[in-house]
Structures are given as C-alpha cells and as structure tokens.
Motif scaffolding. Structure first.
Motif, PDB file in Angstrom:
ATOM      1  N   MET A 199      34.818  40.938  41.381  1.00  0.00           N
ATOM      2  CA  MET A 199      35.253  39.907  40.433  1.00  0.00           C
ATOM      3  C   MET A 199      34.506  38.590  40.683  1.00  0.00           C
ATOM      4  N   ILE A 200      34.371  38.204  41.966  1.00  0.00           N
ATOM      5  CA  ILE A 200      33.672  36.968  42.308  1.00  0.00           C
ATOM      6  C   ILE A 200      32.199  37.077  41.905  1.00  0.00           C
ATOM      7  N   HIS A 230      42.442  33.775  36.913  1.00  0.00           N
ATOM      8  CA  HIS A 230      41.106  34.318  37.204  1.00  0.00           C
ATOM      9  C   HIS A 230      40.175  33.180  37.607  1.00  0.00           C
ATOM     10  N   PHE A 278      31.964  36.649  38.196  1.00  0.00           N
ATOM     11  CA  PHE A 278      32.259  35.252  37.868  1.00  0.00           C
ATOM     12  C   PHE A 278      31.035  34.380  38.153  1.00  0.00           C
ATOM     13  N   THR A 305      41.416  31.523  40.996  1.00  0.00           N
ATOM     14  CA  THR A 305      41.154  32.403  42.145  1.00  0.00           C
ATOM     15  C   THR A 305      39.679  32.386  42.518  1.00  0.00           C
ATOM     16  N   CYS A 306      38.812  32.546  41.530  1.00  0.00           N
ATOM     17  CA  CYS A 306      37.369  32.567  41.802  1.00  0.00           C
ATOM     18  C   CYS A 306      36.892  31.226  42.357  1.00  0.00           C
TER      19      CYS A 306
END
Length: 181
Positions: free
Chosen positions: A70-71, A168, A74, A171-172
C-alpha cells in the motif's frame, strides 16, 4: 496562508478530466484507495473496546506485506502528483496538486502557479477522525478530514470523500513521516 483563496474548483473522486484553455484535455490523478484497505482507527465501527487486535505471526506477516504494498503504491501516486481538497480557514475547499520529491522528504502543494513546500520533518503530527478534537483551530473540520500539524503550530487539513480514503492518506503519511526519524 500561502495558498490563494480565489480558487474554488473541486476535483471529483478518482480521475478527472480538465478542459484547458485551447480545448486540450488533461487528466488529474486523485488518490486511489486499495479495495482491501480496512479502517482500524479508534473511531471506526469495527473497533473493539480496547482498540487492539491480536494477530498470529502469519497474519502479522500478511498485514506487513499488505502495508508495504500500500505504501509503495501511495508513493508512486504522490511522486507523480495527486489532487486533494485542502480545507481553507472558512471551511471552503480548494483543489491542490500534492506531490513528494524523490527523497520523500519534501511535500509540495500547488494551486495554479503558487507552490508551497513543506519539509516532512516539519510535520509533528498527522491527525484524523476523533484525533482532530485535540487540535485547536478555527478551521471547521469533520470526520472526513485529515490534518498535518507542523512544528510551527500551523495546520494543513485535507478533506476526503469517505473515511476509508481519509485513513488511507493518514496511514501512508504517518508511515512516511516515521521513516524519516
């Protein structure tokens, strides 16, 4: 405030096509939230009383791999620039292009020709949801906002289309900020 307040164009969620002056069209990227991203903040409905979830080692590895993926996605998006809605002091929204440099240390916000640079190390805190109650600001914020609190006590708030998109982003950004310490 470094951003001009005369701009009121707001981006729609997803990708948006803009008409340029000479009828050419240009796509504007907005953040894409992974479909399997789940909100696990204190104010989410899925939270248990304690807010802590016990995971097996296998689940921890899976969650860590999911977070890393996910990171990575992103970072790819934000390196190219994404359009986010900034919340102005009067509560109105302004679309701005948000991007990070290749070292992931400088956040750039652009509205037309005006660009503001924020060092990631100047960000003291990233708040969203119920965490926003701890921020003393006159800017009207709600559950769809995430706020970057700078070391000079200035705040920069973004508004998202839903809680999942807000978490999202928060968090990132928290992971990227922690990585610089």
């Amino acid at each position: 405030r470094d951003l001009p307040s005369d701009l009121t164009a707001l981006p729609a969620p997803g990708r948006q096509v803009l008409s340029e002056g000479n009828n050419t069209e240009k796509e504007r990227a907005t953040l894409n939230v992974p479909p399997d991203f789940s909100v696990r903040s204190l104010d989410s409905n899925s939270s248990t009383g304690s807010g802590f979830v016990s995971l097996t080692e296998e689940q921890k590895v899976r969650e860590m791999n999911k977070l890393q993926s996910m990171i990575k996605d992103f970072v790819k998006e934000v390196l190219h620039g994404v359009y986010l809605d900034v919340v102005l002091e009067d509560g109105s929204l302004m679309s701005c292009r948000c991007s990070l440099d290749n070292k992931l240390s400088l956040l750039s916000l652009q509205v037309r020709e005006t660009v503001r640079h924020i060092s990631m190390t100047d960000i003291q805190e990233i708040c969203s949801g119920k965490e926003l109650r701890n921020i003393k600001t006159t800017t009207p914020l709600d559950d769809l906002c995430a706020t970057l609190v700078m070391s000079n006590d200035q705040c920069l708030s973004f508004k998202f289309k839903d809680v999942q998109a807000r978490e999202h982003f928060a968090t990132c950004m928290k992971v990227l900020r922690l990585a610089l310490e």
